[in-house]
Scaffold this motif. Structure first.
Motif, PDB file in Angstrom:
ATOM      1  N   PHE A 235       0.853  -1.176   0.000  1.00 12.56           N
ATOM      2  CA  PHE A 235       0.000   0.000   0.000  1.00 12.56           C
ATOM      3  C   PHE A 235       0.890   1.227   0.000  1.00 12.56           C
ATOM      4  O   PHE A 235       1.931   1.248   0.642  1.00 12.56           O
ATOM      5  N   TYR A 236       0.493   2.216  -0.741  1.00 15.75           N
ATOM      6  CA  TYR A 236       1.266   3.443  -0.723  1.00 15.75           C
ATOM      7  C   TYR A 236       0.468   4.528  -0.025  1.00 15.75           C
ATOM      8  O   TYR A 236      -0.752   4.466   0.068  1.00 15.75           O
ATOM      9  N   CYS A 237       1.179   5.497   0.448  1.00 16.56           N
ATOM     10  CA  CYS A 237       0.582   6.534   1.273  1.00 16.56           C
ATOM     11  C   CYS A 237      -0.030   7.623   0.382  1.00 16.56           C
ATOM     12  O   CYS A 237       0.532   7.983  -0.646  1.00 16.56           O
ATOM     13  N   ALA A 238      -1.194   8.102   0.754  1.00 12.91           N
ATOM     14  CA  ALA A 238      -1.875   9.128  -0.028  1.00 12.91           C
ATOM     15  C   ALA A 238      -1.082  10.430  -0.058  1.00 12.91           C
ATOM     16  O   ALA A 238      -1.048  11.123  -1.062  1.00 12.91           O
ATOM     17  N   GLY A 239      -0.441  10.754   1.003  1.00 11.67           N
ATOM     18  CA  GLY A 239       0.352  11.972   1.090  1.00 11.67           C
ATOM     19  C   GLY A 239       1.124  11.964   2.392  1.00 11.67           C
ATOM     20  O   GLY A 239       0.780  11.251   3.329  1.00 11.67           O
TER      21      GLY A 239
ATOM     22  N   GLU B 194      -6.268   6.874   7.589  1.00  8.27           N
ATOM     23  CA  GLU B 194      -6.679   7.240   6.240  1.00  8.27           C
ATOM     24  C   GLU B 194      -5.544   7.217   5.226  1.00  8.27           C
ATOM     25  O   GLU B 194      -5.745   7.472   4.046  1.00  8.27           O
ATOM     26  N   ALA B 195      -4.336   6.870   5.655  1.00  7.20           N
ATOM     27  CA  ALA B 195      -3.176   6.958   4.775  1.00  7.20           C
ATOM     28  C   ALA B 195      -3.107   5.836   3.747  1.00  7.20           C
ATOM     29  O   ALA B 195      -2.817   6.076   2.587  1.00  7.20           O
ATOM     30  N   ALA B 196      -3.362   4.615   4.142  1.00 11.90           N
ATOM     31  CA  ALA B 196      -3.159   3.482   3.249  1.00 11.90           C
ATOM     32  C   ALA B 196      -4.280   3.418   2.222  1.00 11.90           C
ATOM     33  O   ALA B 196      -5.417   3.098   2.526  1.00 11.90           O
TER      34      ALA B 196
ATOM     35  N   ALA C  59      -8.458   2.197   5.760  1.00 12.02           N
ATOM     36  CA  ALA C  59      -8.870   3.480   5.197  1.00 12.02           C
ATOM     37  C   ALA C  59     -10.371   3.496   4.936  1.00 12.02           C
ATOM     38  O   ALA C  59     -11.046   4.499   5.187  1.00 12.02           O
ATOM     39  N   ALA C  60     -10.904   2.388   4.448  1.00 11.07           N
ATOM     40  CA  ALA C  60     -12.352   2.318   4.192  1.00 11.07           C
ATOM     41  C   ALA C  60     -13.127   2.475   5.491  1.00 11.07           C
ATOM     42  O   ALA C  60     -14.139   3.185   5.538  1.00 11.07           O
ATOM     43  N   ARG C  61     -12.651   1.818   6.554  1.00  5.40           N
ATOM     44  CA  ARG C  61     -13.317   1.938   7.849  1.00  5.40           C
ATOM     45  C   ARG C  61     -13.254   3.387   8.352  1.00  5.40           C
ATOM     46  O   ARG C  61     -14.237   3.910   8.884  1.00  5.40           O
ATOM     47  N   TYR C  62     -12.117   4.040   8.157  1.00  9.39           N
ATOM     48  CA  TYR C  62     -11.980   5.428   8.591  1.00  9.39           C
ATOM     49  C   TYR C  62     -12.955   6.330   7.845  1.00  9.39           C
ATOM     50  O   TYR C  62     -13.688   7.114   8.453  1.00  9.39           O
ATOM     51  N   TYR C  63     -12.973   6.222   6.504  1.00  4.24           N
ATOM     52  CA  TYR C  63     -13.830   7.113   5.720  1.00  4.24           C
ATOM     53  C   TYR C  63     -15.309   6.798   5.919  1.00  4.24           C
ATOM     54  O   TYR C  63     -16.143   7.695   5.875  1.00  4.24           O
TER      55      TYR C  63
END
Length: 107
Positions: free
Chosen positions: A63-67, A75-77, A83-87
């Motif tokens: 997985f790469y980091c969004a920023g 939310e990074a991965a 990330a899906a759970r976070y959003y």
């Protein structure tokens, strides 16, 4: 009259029938686990288009980091369950805020 120390030791010992029942359960569990291994080996274990060659030097196994500002956060991965759970959680919070706002306007 029996020795109290011997009686205490005997009270903690298990008898033959109890050991035999545990052995039957262990054998049954081992049999189930062995059959599970066989069943998993015979199932569809190859992914879609498995015969195609990957032309990139490395397949996507990371997985790469969004920023950089998201590094180390949920939310990074990108494309991960975390990330899906976070959003999804953030969307639920926003939905609750909007519903509370709409309920307050009606009053």
């Amino acid at each position: 009259m029996s020795n109290p120390l011997t009686a205490w030791i005997e009270s903690g010992m298990e008898d033959y029938d109890t050991r035999e029942k545990f052995m039957v359960d262990r054998v049954a569990e081992a049999s189930i686990n062995a059959q599970r291994l066989v069943d998993e080996k015979q199932g569809p274990y190859r992914g879609n288009n498995w015969w195609r060659n990957e032309r990139r030097s490395r397949e996507f196994d990371h997985f790469y980091c969004a920023g950089s500002m998201y590094k180390g956060k949920d939310e990074a991965a990108i494309s991960s369950y975390k990330a899906a759970r976070y959003y999804n959680g953030e969307a639920a919070k926003r939905r609750d805020e909007l519903l509370a706002e709409a309920a307050a306007e009606k009053k």
